[in-house]
Design an enzyme around this catalytic site. Sequence first.
Site, PDB file in Angstrom:
ATOM      1  N   ARG A  43     -74.256  53.707   2.967  1.00  0.00           N
ATOM      2  CA  ARG A  43     -74.143  54.599   4.119  1.00  0.00           C
ATOM      3  C   ARG A  43     -75.098  54.266   5.277  1.00  0.00           C
ATOM      4  NH1 ARG A  43     -73.361  60.646   1.919  1.00  0.00           N
ATOM      5  NH2 ARG A  43     -72.443  60.960   3.958  1.00  0.00           N
ATOM      6  N   ARG A  95     -75.466  72.943  -2.770  1.00  0.00           N
ATOM      7  CA  ARG A  95     -75.474  72.331  -1.430  1.00  0.00           C
ATOM      8  C   ARG A  95     -74.156  72.579  -0.709  1.00  0.00           C
ATOM      9  NH1 ARG A  95     -77.682  66.307  -1.305  1.00  0.00           N
ATOM     10  NH2 ARG A  95     -77.246  66.790   0.855  1.00  0.00           N
ATOM     11  N   LYS A  99     -68.846  73.524   5.386  1.00  0.00           N
ATOM     12  CA  LYS A  99     -70.194  72.922   5.443  1.00  0.00           C
ATOM     13  C   LYS A  99     -70.239  71.784   6.460  1.00  0.00           C
ATOM     14  CE  LYS A  99     -71.351  69.720   2.181  1.00  0.00           C
ATOM     15  NZ  LYS A  99     -71.804  68.409   2.699  1.00  0.00           N
ATOM     16  N   ASN A 100     -69.254  70.895   6.367  1.00  0.00           N
ATOM     17  CA  ASN A 100     -69.318  69.684   7.194  1.00  0.00           C
ATOM     18  C   ASN A 100     -68.937  69.920   8.650  1.00  0.00           C
ATOM     19  OD1 ASN A 100     -70.261  68.309   5.023  1.00  0.00           O
ATOM     20  ND2 ASN A 100     -68.334  67.264   4.541  1.00  0.00           N
ATOM     21  N   ASP A 102     -63.601  63.357  -0.183  1.00  0.00           N
ATOM     22  CA  ASP A 102     -64.353  64.488  -0.743  1.00  0.00           C
ATOM     23  C   ASP A 102     -63.531  65.296  -1.761  1.00  0.00           C
ATOM     24  OD1 ASP A 102     -66.522  63.788   0.751  1.00  0.00           O
ATOM     25  OD2 ASP A 102     -66.235  65.313   2.297  1.00  0.00           O
ATOM     26  N   CYS A 158     -77.750  56.247  -0.743  1.00  0.00           N
ATOM     27  CA  CYS A 158     -77.564  57.476  -1.497  1.00  0.00           C
ATOM     28  C   CYS A 158     -76.640  57.224  -2.673  1.00  0.00           C
ATOM     29  CB  CYS A 158     -77.048  58.595  -0.608  1.00  0.00           C
ATOM     30  SG  CYS A 158     -75.299  58.545  -0.345  1.00  0.00           S
TER      31      CYS A 158
HETATM   32  N1  EPU Z   1     -70.434  53.911   7.882  1.00  0.00           N
HETATM   33  C1  EPU Z   1     -71.038  52.739   8.326  1.00  0.00           C
HETATM   34  N2  EPU Z   1     -71.853  52.812   9.420  1.00  0.00           N
HETATM   35  C2  EPU Z   1     -72.091  53.969  10.085  1.00  0.00           C
HETATM   36  C3  EPU Z   1     -71.476  55.161   9.631  1.00  0.00           C
HETATM   37  C4  EPU Z   1     -70.655  55.103   8.515  1.00  0.00           C
HETATM   38  O1  EPU Z   1     -70.844  51.679   7.728  1.00  0.00           O
HETATM   39  O2  EPU Z   1     -72.855  53.953  11.069  1.00  0.00           O
HETATM   40  C5  EPU Z   1     -69.572  53.879   6.666  1.00  0.00           C
HETATM   41  C6  EPU Z   1     -70.212  54.680   5.531  1.00  0.00           C
HETATM   42  O3  EPU Z   1     -71.157  53.916   4.826  1.00  0.00           O
HETATM   43  C7  EPU Z   1     -69.009  55.068   4.696  1.00  0.00           C
HETATM   44  C8  EPU Z   1     -67.907  55.227   5.747  1.00  0.00           C
HETATM   45  O4  EPU Z   1     -68.370  54.541   6.919  1.00  0.00           O
HETATM   46  O5  EPU Z   1     -68.681  54.039   3.813  1.00  0.00           O
HETATM   47  C9  EPU Z   1     -67.589  56.685   6.100  1.00  0.00           C
HETATM   48  O6  EPU Z   1     -68.720  57.319   6.633  1.00  0.00           O
HETATM   49  P1  EPU Z   1     -68.665  58.486   7.712  1.00  0.00           P
HETATM   50  O7  EPU Z   1     -69.685  58.183   8.749  1.00  0.00           O
HETATM   51  O8  EPU Z   1     -67.260  58.713   8.135  1.00  0.00           O
HETATM   52  O9  EPU Z   1     -69.147  59.710   6.847  1.00  0.00           O
HETATM   53  P2  EPU Z   1     -70.375  60.683   7.109  1.00  0.00           P
HETATM   54  O10 EPU Z   1     -70.332  61.190   8.491  1.00  0.00           O
HETATM   55  O11 EPU Z   1     -71.633  60.054   6.627  1.00  0.00           O
HETATM   56  C10 EPU Z   1     -69.013  62.797   6.430  1.00  0.00           C
HETATM   57  C11 EPU Z   1     -69.171  63.929   5.458  1.00  0.00           C
HETATM   58  C12 EPU Z   1     -69.011  63.403   4.044  1.00  0.00           C
HETATM   59  C13 EPU Z   1     -67.610  62.787   3.931  1.00  0.00           C
HETATM   60  C14 EPU Z   1     -67.430  61.699   4.992  1.00  0.00           C
HETATM   61  C15 EPU Z   1     -66.035  61.100   5.002  1.00  0.00           C
HETATM   62  C16 EPU Z   1     -70.668  65.403   6.642  1.00  0.00           C
HETATM   63  C17 EPU Z   1     -72.003  66.035   6.762  1.00  0.00           C
HETATM   64  N3  EPU Z   1     -70.487  64.541   5.635  1.00  0.00           N
HETATM   65  O12 EPU Z   1     -70.021  61.855   6.108  1.00  0.00           O
HETATM   66  O13 EPU Z   1     -69.113  64.528   3.186  1.00  0.00           O
HETATM   67  O14 EPU Z   1     -67.424  62.237   2.648  1.00  0.00           O
HETATM   68  O15 EPU Z   1     -67.700  62.246   6.301  1.00  0.00           O
HETATM   69  O16 EPU Z   1     -65.087  62.061   5.246  1.00  0.00           O
HETATM   70  O17 EPU Z   1     -69.786  65.688   7.425  1.00  0.00           O
HETATM   71  C18 EPU Z   1     -69.533  65.686   1.188  1.00  0.00           C
HETATM   72  O18 EPU Z   1     -69.387  66.742   1.814  1.00  0.00           O
HETATM   73  O19 EPU Z   1     -69.588  65.651  -0.071  1.00  0.00           O
HETATM   74  C19 EPU Z   1     -69.639  64.423   1.922  1.00  0.00           C
HETATM   75  C20 EPU Z   1     -70.154  63.311   1.405  1.00  0.00           C
END
Ligand code: EPU
Length: 434
Positions: free
Chosen positions: A123, A399, A22-23, A307, A118
């Site tokens: 986030r 999802r 998915k991701n 995850d 969320c």
């Molecule tokens: N963060 C910030 N600022 C930003 C971006 C992120 O502070 O601009 C913080 C977030 O708040 C969080 C941490 O950095 O505390 C990690 O966030 P990251 O950006 O790495 O995660 P993401 O891209 O929002 C993806 C996956 C998540 C997975 C995380 C970590 C997708 C669509 N989602 O999220 O997947 O947990 O990376 O590996 O790729 C799931 O599938 O259940 C899921 C939540």
Amino acid sequence: MDKLEIIGGVSLDGEISISGSKNAALPILAASLLSDCSLILKNVPELADIALMIELLNQHGCLTIWDKQLKQLRLQMRSLESLVAPYEIVRKMRASVLVLGPLLARYHEARVSLPGGCAIGTRPVDIHIKGLERLGAQIHIEEGYIHAKAPGGLKGAEIQLPFPSVGATENILMAATLAQGKTVIKNAAREPEVVDLANCLIAMGAQISGHGQNNIYVEGIEAFREAEHRILPDRIETGTYMMAAGITGGHLFLKNTDINLVSAESIVLEEMGIVLTPRENSIQVKGPKRLKPTNVVTAVFPGYATDLQAQIMALMCVADGISTVKETIFENRLMHVPELCRMGAQIDVLGADATVRGIEKLKAAEVMATDLRASVSLVLAALAAEGKTILNRVYHLDRGYENLEGKLQACGAKIRRIKGGEDGERRVFTEAAG
Ligand code: EPU
């Protein structure tokens, strides 16, 4: 809303085919906005989040043909219909923000709703925004929307990420492929999903190197070409079914996956007494009679995946001794704890740390969860519990887990879906995952 009924106590035995990630698929779908040539994706999982990303791309003007039987999706962005990613879609799935980089790079303008908080944490998207500003974008927030412009196009730059955010790396990487000149993304995320996106972009004609390491190098190009790409196997689904074998003392053969995607998690599972045998494109998993305790600290890749944190906690609940979990990626990702406790688990939480005192058996209860991974941890707990568990809010699972109950049923699990009517809760709930 649908519910799942699970009667625990069956040792799973059989074969499960792992779906596409998915991701990895979500950013790759967004990457189709960069090009006017067609992109053919294989191994696309049939998930609610994928359908939502397709809906978003369609309203931007992208044509899509999804052959669910073949798991193949064809995308082509010929003519732009909208530069706006509306709140109505973004609030349901945070990964919608991944259209920002591609729209800005190709059309020099985009308006994307801010995702908001969320269920697993606040986030923010500040790292995405600062990175795109380094590429020359002018960005301001107004009425809940990110307004981004790059008159004359984006320009390559050196960007140092304060944290290796997965989404920010993906957004900046996609934007940089069409920026003029060289971009370096320092302290980039190294997750396999980022690598898969880079590989797809390279197949489309992008010039990228260093993906999978700390620094990613991009040399901007003018246009893309037609391409075909196979989405990598879902490592979180892989880990989840490894744990399903572990918690039920069962024996599963996981096909279409790769143990190298779950190296950190495999070490933990082996410590718990689960026997893993890698085979070609598959993994054989055998659960023990009783699991041993362990300690987990979540981290960015190649560390233990956040995850898969909720799922391992379900196993710890029935291990022979005391285990600990430390969640370091999200500030509020222990929401499954009170639900596991309703099934008899003994867990103490202090901030982001949980101590789990293993008991012999969990007991069935009516439970619900607030996000995708928390929900599936309750499915794992229910598979091993005494009695009949009812799991509410199954839409979370839809999802991110393709045909979850079908895959488990085929291995002997007593699990069935109880269909429910629409009660609107799904639309009000704007959370998590994605
Ligand atoms: N963060 C910030 N600022 C930003 C971006 C992120 O502070 O601009 C913080 C977030 O708040 C969080 C941490 O950095 O505390 C990690 O966030 P990251 O950006 O790495 O995660 P993401 O891209 O929002 C993806 C996956 C998540 C997975 C995380 C970590 C997708 C669509 N989602 O999220 O997947 O947990 O990376 O590996 O790729 C799931 O599938 O259940 C899921 C939540």
